[in-house]
Design an enzyme around this catalytic site. Structure first.
Site, mmCIF file in Angstrom:
data_model
loop_
_atom_site.group_PDB
_atom_site.id
_atom_site.type_symbol
_atom_site.label_atom_id
_atom_site.label_comp_id
_atom_site.label_asym_id
_atom_site.label_seq_id
_atom_site.Cartn_x
_atom_site.Cartn_y
_atom_site.Cartn_z
ATOM 1 N N SER A 1 53.158 -2.913 41.682
ATOM 2 C CA SER A 1 54.092 -3.750 42.452
ATOM 3 C C SER A 1 54.584 -4.953 41.652
ATOM 4 C CB SER A 1 53.420 -4.248 43.741
ATOM 5 O OG SER A 1 52.505 -5.302 43.480
ATOM 6 N N ALA B 1 51.581 -11.790 54.949
ATOM 7 C CA ALA B 1 52.826 -12.388 55.405
ATOM 8 C C ALA B 1 53.354 -11.577 56.587
ATOM 9 C CB ALA B 1 53.854 -12.387 54.272
ATOM 10 N N HIS C 1 50.597 -11.294 41.158
ATOM 11 C CA HIS C 1 49.916 -12.112 42.169
ATOM 12 C C HIS C 1 48.583 -11.472 42.535
ATOM 13 C CE1 HIS C 1 51.917 -8.943 44.504
ATOM 14 N NE2 HIS C 1 50.944 -9.105 45.388
ATOM 15 N N LYS D 1 42.133 -4.713 49.206
ATOM 16 C CA LYS D 1 43.091 -3.600 49.266
ATOM 17 C C LYS D 1 44.032 -3.608 48.065
ATOM 18 C CE LYS D 1 46.177 -6.267 52.218
ATOM 19 N NZ LYS D 1 47.186 -6.636 51.229
ATOM 20 N N ASP E 1 44.481 -9.160 49.194
ATOM 21 C CA ASP E 1 45.221 -8.415 48.194
ATOM 22 C C ASP E 1 44.405 -8.555 46.905
ATOM 23 O OD1 ASP E 1 47.625 -6.982 48.371
ATOM 24 O OD2 ASP E 1 48.805 -8.567 47.423
ATOM 25 N N HIS F 1 44.562 -6.961 43.326
ATOM 26 C CA HIS F 1 45.256 -6.062 42.404
ATOM 27 C C HIS F 1 44.679 -6.071 40.991
ATOM 28 C CE1 HIS F 1 48.346 -5.545 45.391
ATOM 29 N NE2 HIS F 1 48.876 -6.731 45.263
ATOM 30 N N ASP G 1 45.113 -11.716 54.287
ATOM 31 C CA ASP G 1 45.617 -12.220 53.004
ATOM 32 C C ASP G 1 45.899 -13.727 52.949
ATOM 33 O OD1 ASP G 1 45.500 -9.500 52.647
ATOM 34 O OD2 ASP G 1 47.566 -9.258 51.975
ATOM 35 N N CYS H 1 52.291 -7.746 55.007
ATOM 36 C CA CYS H 1 50.934 -7.271 55.275
ATOM 37 C C CYS H 1 50.472 -7.486 56.712
ATOM 38 C CB CYS H 1 49.968 -7.889 54.265
ATOM 39 S SG CYS H 1 50.243 -7.217 52.603
ATOM 40 N N GLU I 1 50.231 0.918 46.163
ATOM 41 C CA GLU I 1 50.520 -0.304 46.904
ATOM 42 C C GLU I 1 49.933 -0.132 48.296
ATOM 43 O OE1 GLU I 1 50.675 -3.242 47.171
ATOM 44 O OE2 GLU I 1 52.732 -4.018 47.060
HETATM 45 C C1 VGL Z 1 51.901 -9.133 50.404
HETATM 46 C C2 VGL Z 1 53.740 -8.865 49.065
HETATM 47 C C3 VGL Z 1 52.979 -8.288 48.073
HETATM 48 C C4 VGL Z 1 51.323 -9.637 51.700
HETATM 49 C C5 VGL Z 1 51.113 -8.546 49.424
HETATM 50 O O1 VGL Z 1 50.105 -9.960 51.735
HETATM 51 O O2 VGL Z 1 52.077 -9.736 52.693
HETATM 52 N N1 VGL Z 1 53.214 -9.267 50.229
HETATM 53 N N2 VGL Z 1 51.660 -8.140 48.276
HETATM 54 ZN ZN ZN Z 2 50.344 -7.588 46.651
#
Ligand code: VGL
Ligand code: ZN
Length: 192
Positions: A63, A134, A74, A99, A55, A57, A16, A138, A106
């Site tokens: 989420s 992060a 996001h 994903k 990510d 979405h 990510d 993730c 989620e």
């Molecule tokens: C993530 C929060 C929401 C990540 C993804 O990639 O860590 N964190 N969606």
């Molecule tokens: Zn996300």
């Protein structure tokens, strides 16, 4: 301590590294952009399978705050915020895994609802090197799932950054990963 990559059985999973998770993005991870030079260095190490998760979405993902979720909107599929960080050497990434692509699911882990495990196993991969964003979401979920799938897992500690919604979340994530048998290395100590 130096870690030698066996390019036949080792794969890099870049989690990510997208604009929205970097400073200036919709859900910025502090210093998120600082993982990019370290990741670029190891993307070029030569010969190994390199995978990036993203990510990805729908615009009404569960989420997101407007749907009652915990995150700002996001990484909406196809938008500039969902693109990889512009400094990332994306041409060196062999496979992209998207994903959390449906409204009601989620998925912090790159293995959840994707073909990632089958891809790695099909290529004879035994060891996964994990980096990106992060740490406390993730990266952690992807590294733990990689362990559950039976891979040796090495997290590249200088090539991850966390959100730290609650102080201590990153330290806790590192402890959880260590308890699961995940080891840690620095990108500078990787050799091909
Ligand atoms: C993530 C929060 C929401 C990540 C993804 O990639 O860590 N964190 N969606
Ligand atoms: Zn996300």
């Amino acid at each position: 301590m130096s870690t030698t990559i066996d390019s036949r059985t080792g794969a890099l999973i870049v989690v990510d590294v997208q604009r929205d998770f970097c400073p200036g993005g919709a859900l910025p991870v502090p210093e998120g952009d600082q993982v990019v030079p370290a990741i670029n260095r190891i993307l070029g190490l030569g010969g190994w399978l390199t995978v990036a998760t993203r990510d990805w979405h729908p615009q009404d993902h569960c989420s997101f705050a407007p749907q009652g979720g915990i995150w700002p909107v996001h990484c909406v599929a196809g938008t500039p915020g969902a693109a990889f960080h512009p400094g990332l050497h994306a041409m060196k990434i062999r496979q992209i895994i998207s994903k959390a692509r449906t409204r009601d699911a989620e998925a912090y882990s790159g293995f959840q609802g994707t073909e990632l495990a089958a891809l790695l196993k099909g290529q004879g991969i035994r060891r996964a090197f994990v980096c990106g964003l992060a740490t406390d979401y993730c990266v952690k979920a992807t590294a733990l799932d990689a362990r559950r799938e039976g891979f040796d897992v090495v997290v590249l500690e200088d090539a991850i950054r966390g959100v730290e919604v609650h102080p201590g979340d990153c330290a806790k994530a590192m402890d959880e990963m260590a308890a699961a048998g995940i080891t840690f290395a620095k990108t500078a100590d990787l050799a091909a």
